[in-house]
Design an enzyme around this catalytic site. Structure first.
Site, PDB file in Angstrom:
ATOM      1  N   GLY A 266      10.037   4.867   1.487  1.00 44.63           N
ATOM      2  CA  GLY A 266      11.359   4.817   2.077  1.00 44.63           C
ATOM      3  C   GLY A 266      11.565   6.210   2.474  1.00 44.63           C
ATOM      4  N   GLU A 267      12.782   6.421   2.882  1.00 43.31           N
ATOM      5  CA  GLU A 267      13.225   7.656   3.496  1.00 43.31           C
ATOM      6  C   GLU A 267      13.855   8.598   2.585  1.00 43.31           C
ATOM      7  OE1 GLU A 267      14.850   7.278   8.320  1.00 43.31           O
ATOM      8  OE2 GLU A 267      16.339   7.044   6.399  1.00 43.31           O
ATOM      9  N   ALA A 268      13.558   9.993   2.487  1.00 39.83           N
ATOM     10  CA  ALA A 268      13.972  10.853   1.613  1.00 39.83           C
ATOM     11  C   ALA A 268      15.205  11.637   2.415  1.00 39.83           C
ATOM     12  CB  ALA A 268      13.071  12.138   1.127  1.00 39.83           C
TER      13      ALA A 268
END
Length: 368
Positions: free
Chosen positions: A227-229
């Site tokens: 996922g995106e941080a």
């Protein structure tokens, strides 16, 4: 209680041994959501607009059937889950009454028996977009996702800038040029009780929130993968939520898709093998970020992974490949395997096909 299944939960129901990949979706389908209840698959929203469809996987003549349209307007990145025979849809990104893009925190319920929707008088304590949803013991759990205020503010600024390219460039630079912790992605775990329609605090990650992670659960364990941080920067992290003994424990497993990670990947379980496949990201963004460039994906081209990884003996092994890279479709448990419906490929092109991934003796089989 009827069988309860989330869009990404694992079902051990018995399907025909010769089950094939599903017919093409009625429209190119990406950024939507889906769930499976017993033998019937439901998909909707995303590039399908307000449309929803169902398909009986046991029917001899498998075909998609249109359902009542979603009343909340077109949504991207909503999630869905079946609980006690009803389909619940959580949040998403869409247009408000003024035409502005925004994150929603509402809940809609679909009754398959009456083919009807109702908007519940229930709102999550934070926005739900880029979040994940899973079901445990009759409750829906939500974690991850973007910060509603920051995200909505970004699109309000873009709307005011209009066609002023200089202003747009300044807004984008301001939005992307921050450290990951300054985006306040949701690291809280929220629970939703459909019997009371109430939200409760259920815990929080000891690390950080992500957006666009893949999620899969089996029994008392749930896995959040990549996922995106922050916007444009992925993570290769894998988190495990363990509800064993009713004491929630957060564990961090070995990373996958290193070093850059992906978002919008697909997760499932086949014969007790944890699968992670596909996803999209920006190669080189992690190195840029570690070197002090907060706008880490600036100038980089989004790439789509073909990799299929299996969790085995405490580590991830690349064990197969998709025929083409894809991300942002729907992952469903089907026939003791992972079913991927739709998604997007290079250039963001939405697709209509499905992919079936099964594992036996640590060997991956991919059916297109």
């Amino acid at each position: 209680m009827n069988k309860t299944i989330t869009a990404l939960a694992i079902i051990m129901a018995s399907f025909a041994a010769n089950a094939s990949v599903l017919p093409e979706t009625p429209v190119p389908f990406k950024s939507g959501t889906g769930a499976i209840d017993n033998d019937t698959v439901y998909i909707g929203l995303g590039s399908a607009g307000t449309a929803w469809y169902k398909l009986d996987t046991q029917a001899k003549d498998k075909k998609w059937t249109a359902l009542a349209a979603f009343p909340g307007g077109p949504r991207d990145q909503a999630t869905s889950a079946f609980i006690d025979g009803n389909l619940y849809v959580f949040g998403g990104i869409g247009k408000n009454s003024e035409g502005l893009t925004q994150v929603f925190n509402d809940v809609h319920k679909y009754n398959p028996k009456t083919n009807s929707w109702v908007k519940l008088m229930s709102h999550a304590p934070m926005g739900m977009a880029g979040h994940v949803t899973f079901v445990h013991n009759g409750k829906a759990y939500v974690t991850g996702g973007v910060n509603q205020n920051i995200f909505n503010g970004y699109f309000e600024d873009l709307n005011e800038a209009g066609k002023d390219s200089t202003a747009v460039d300044k807004i984008n630079a301001y939005y992307f040029d921050k450290k990951a912790e300054d985006y306040f992605f949701n690291k809280f775990l929220l629970s939703f009780d459909p019997s009371t329609q109430q939200w409760s605090y259920a815990g929080e990650s000891p690390w950080y929130g992500t957006a666009g992670a893949a999620v899969v659960n089996k029994g008392d364990k749930t896995w959040l993968i990549n996922g995106e941080a922050k916007p444009g920067l992925r993570t290769d992290a894998v988190f495990e939520l363990d509800f064993t003994g009713n004491n929630l424990k957060w564990n961090k497993l070995a990373p996958v898709s290193s070093p850059d990670g992906v978002a919008g990947g697909f997760a499932g379980i086949s014969n007790d093998s944890l699968i992670f496949a596909g996803g999209a990201g920006f190669k080189g963004s992690r190195e840029n970020y570690q070197n002090g460039k907060n706008y880490a994906h600036e100038g980089l081209k989004k790439s789509y992974s073909t990799d299929i990884h299996l969790w085995h003996n405490g580590k991830w092994d690349k064990s197969g490949e998709l025929s083409q890279g894809r991300a942002y479709g729907v992952s469903l448990p089907w026939n003791n395997s992972l079913l991927i419906i739709g998604g997007e490929t290079a250039g963001g092109k939405a697709v209509t096909d499905s992919v079936f991934i099964s594992v036996k003796d640590n060997k991956v089989t991919v059916q297109n």
